[in-house]
Design an enzyme around this catalytic site. Structure first.
Site, PDB file in Angstrom:
ATOM      1  N   ASP A 294      -6.113   5.635   1.865  1.00 31.18           N
ATOM      2  CA  ASP A 294      -5.976   4.226   1.486  1.00 31.18           C
ATOM      3  C   ASP A 294      -7.346   3.538   1.633  1.00 31.18           C
ATOM      4  O   ASP A 294      -8.095   3.831   2.566  1.00 31.18           O
ATOM      5  CB  ASP A 294      -4.962   3.539   2.411  1.00 31.18           C
ATOM      6  CG  ASP A 294      -4.673   2.114   1.982  1.00 31.18           C
ATOM      7  OD1 ASP A 294      -3.680   1.919   1.270  1.00 31.18           O
ATOM      8  OD2 ASP A 294      -5.450   1.200   2.339  1.00 31.18           O
TER       9      ASP A 294
ATOM     10  N   HIS B  12       0.840  -1.199   0.000  1.00 33.88           N
ATOM     11  CA  HIS B  12       0.000   0.000   0.000  1.00 33.88           C
ATOM     12  C   HIS B  12       0.879   1.256   0.000  1.00 33.88           C
ATOM     13  O   HIS B  12       0.549   2.256  -0.631  1.00 33.88           O
ATOM     14  CB  HIS B  12      -0.929   0.003   1.227  1.00 33.88           C
ATOM     15  CG  HIS B  12      -1.920  -1.129   1.219  1.00 33.88           C
ATOM     16  ND1 HIS B  12      -3.269  -0.927   1.084  1.00 33.88           N
ATOM     17  CD2 HIS B  12      -1.751  -2.468   1.287  1.00 33.88           C
ATOM     18  CE1 HIS B  12      -3.888  -2.108   1.096  1.00 33.88           C
ATOM     19  NE2 HIS B  12      -2.987  -3.058   1.216  1.00 33.88           N
TER      20      HIS B  12
END
Ligand code: UDP
Ligand code: UDP
Length: 443
Positions: free
Chosen positions: A100, A3
């Site tokens: 995110d 990520h």
């Protein structure tokens, strides 16, 4: 890292287009790779402002998961109320937040209260995002009473996803962290200002189109392809003396990403397979999920006898090397990969063919994309990583097939060209981010 890395690249893209970027990083981190890469990132982008987000200790450890990365997500979620004052304190005030996907639910609630646009960055494939965003509807539907009976998940407008490709925790009737996280964040995505995906039109035309036509789920904001995001300069600078000595296209790179450790039994079979294949190889061994705990040396992990055999043709390492520097090296001719989405986009960026061996999570869905676009092959009978141990002779066979497959090599080079065109001026992944940048500059 799966990520963080695409977030670095996105931040670099924005900063390169005169956007003032503040990058909020949770502290502490789980892995050494995260903290070391964060350090290198901020050192090479002094114009990017780092804000540390100090996490509260967890109230209680979730009992149904042993994954330290999931604990960490839970800890970020439980601390997320503190984000509000951090966001309001920034000067000049923010034009937008990019969140995110695993924090969509808490972060969107906060930015709604602050009246701040919130874009969610989905760091896996667009195809995976269709499952992520429609999963809550499946669970809510009256027809779904027993998840054990589901044979495939039908995403409106798209090919059904077979049961065996779905991340197994999602199909448990009991709750677990991944499932809760899918339900809550997936549902909240519709309330974001836009969804950014590290993909591009020519590999994921269908899911992107269906998402934007409102077929998958109604009421979504624009889904914007922004990939493949170009690697940052600091990822490429790394001495690789052993690779420098190998002939062009001769080396198989073997890695299963930043958070997948194989059983000792499987590691030994893989080692045998590499030796039998007769090809040169660079193998990144992971014996523990979290690198800080990965302390035993290679001799202990795979045995000194096998290590001696492996040294004849290959290099085996048990420490972090930047994958981008490896995949862009001319000696590398194939990639045995777990198909984390970043690994796929990086293989595409460098035109390296793949032998797919998905281990968990989104990786079978990604492996299917790699196979369909002609980037790689996937031996489906190998199953998920922990299901069965695949034996060395089978692994060797598939490696030989991949390395001997000239069509695959050509196709990988072709997809590389398409990828680079997508992010050039006028390209399909260029327009979306440029429009956003213009909007943000005006606010
Ligand atoms: N990576 C790396 N060196 C390693 C392992 C991984 O640089 O030894 C990077 C890789 O380039 C990618 C990320 O870490 O950008 C891993 O993301 P991916 O989605 O491929 O898999 P995950 O680690 O999330 O399973
Ligand atoms: N996922 C996520 N955050 C997490 C754990 C998982 O966004 O903390 C997503 C992940 O990117 C993938 C899916 O959940 O889409 C399956 O999880 P997996 O355990 O494979 O995580 P990954 O290795 O991709 O981070």
């Amino acid at each position: 890292m799966g990520h963080l890395t695409p977030f670095f690249r996105l931040a670099a893209l924005l900063a390169g287009n005169n956007i003032k970027v503040t990058f909020i990083t949770p502290s502490p981190t789980v892995s050494l790779a995260e903290s070391q890469t964060l350090f290198r990132f901020f050192a090479s982008f002094p114009e990017i402002n780092q804000k540390q987000f100090h996490l509260l200790p967890l109230d209680k450890h979730p009992s149904n998961s042993e994954d330290p990365f999931y604990y960490h997500m839970e800890r970020i979620c439980q601390s997320s109320h503190l984000l509000s004052s951090l966001l309001s304190s920034l000067s000049p005030p923010l034009s937008a937040l990019i969140t995110d996907m695993s924090l969509a639910s808490p972060a969107i609630s906060i930015t709604q209260a602050l009246n701040l646009p919130n874009y969610v960055f989905f760091t896996s494939s667009a195809k995976m995002s269709t499952l992520f965003m429609s999963f809550h509807a499946l669970i809510d539907s009256e027809a779904t009473t027993d998840l054990d009976e589901i044979e495939a998940i039908k995403i409106p407008g798209l090919e059904a996803i077979p049961r065996s490709w779905i991340p197994p925790p999602l199909l448990q009737n009991t709750n677990n962290l991944l499932k809760t996280y899918f339900l809550e964040n997936g549902k909240k995505m519709a309330e974001s200002s836009g969804i950014l995906v590290n993909t591009f039109e020519s590999i994921e035309h269908e899911p992107l189109r269906k998402l934007n036509e409102g077929k998958v789920i109604e009421g979504l904001p624009p889904v914007i392809a922004i990939g493949p995001l170009a690697p940052c300069e600091f990822e490429k600078i790394q001495p690789l003396p052993w690779l420098d000595e190998q002939p062009a296209g001769s080396v198989v790179y073997v890695s299963f990403g930043s958070r997948t450790a194989m059983s000792r039994e499987q590691l030994k079979e893989l080692g045998e397979g590499l030796a039998i294949s007769g090809h040169r190889f660079l193998w990144m061994v992971k014996d523990k999920k979290v690198d800080r705990e990965d302390e035993e040396d290679l001799g202990q992990v795979i045995g000194s006898g096998l290590m001696e055999k492996l040294k004849e043709k290959g290099l085996v390492v048990k420490y972090w090397l930047n994958q981008e520097a490896i995949l862009s090296h001319p000696a590398v001719g194939g990639f045995l990969s777990h198909c984390g989405w970043n690994s796929i986009t990086e293989a595409i960026w460098n035109g390296v063919r793949i032998l797919a061996w998905p281990q968990h999570g989104d990786q079978k869905i990604n492996a299917d994309i790699a196979e369909k676009i002609g980037l790689g092959t996937w031996e489906k009978s190998w199953g998920w990583g922990e299901e069965t141990a695949v034996n060395g002779t089978d692994i060797a066979e598939k490696i030989k097939e991949m390395m001997g497959n000239e069509l695959l090599r050509h196709q990988a080079m072709h997809i590389r060209e398409e990828a680079r065109t997508a992010v050039e001026i006028g390209g399909s992944s260029r327009m979306g981010p440029m429009e956003l940048i213009e909007t943000w500059k005006k606010t």
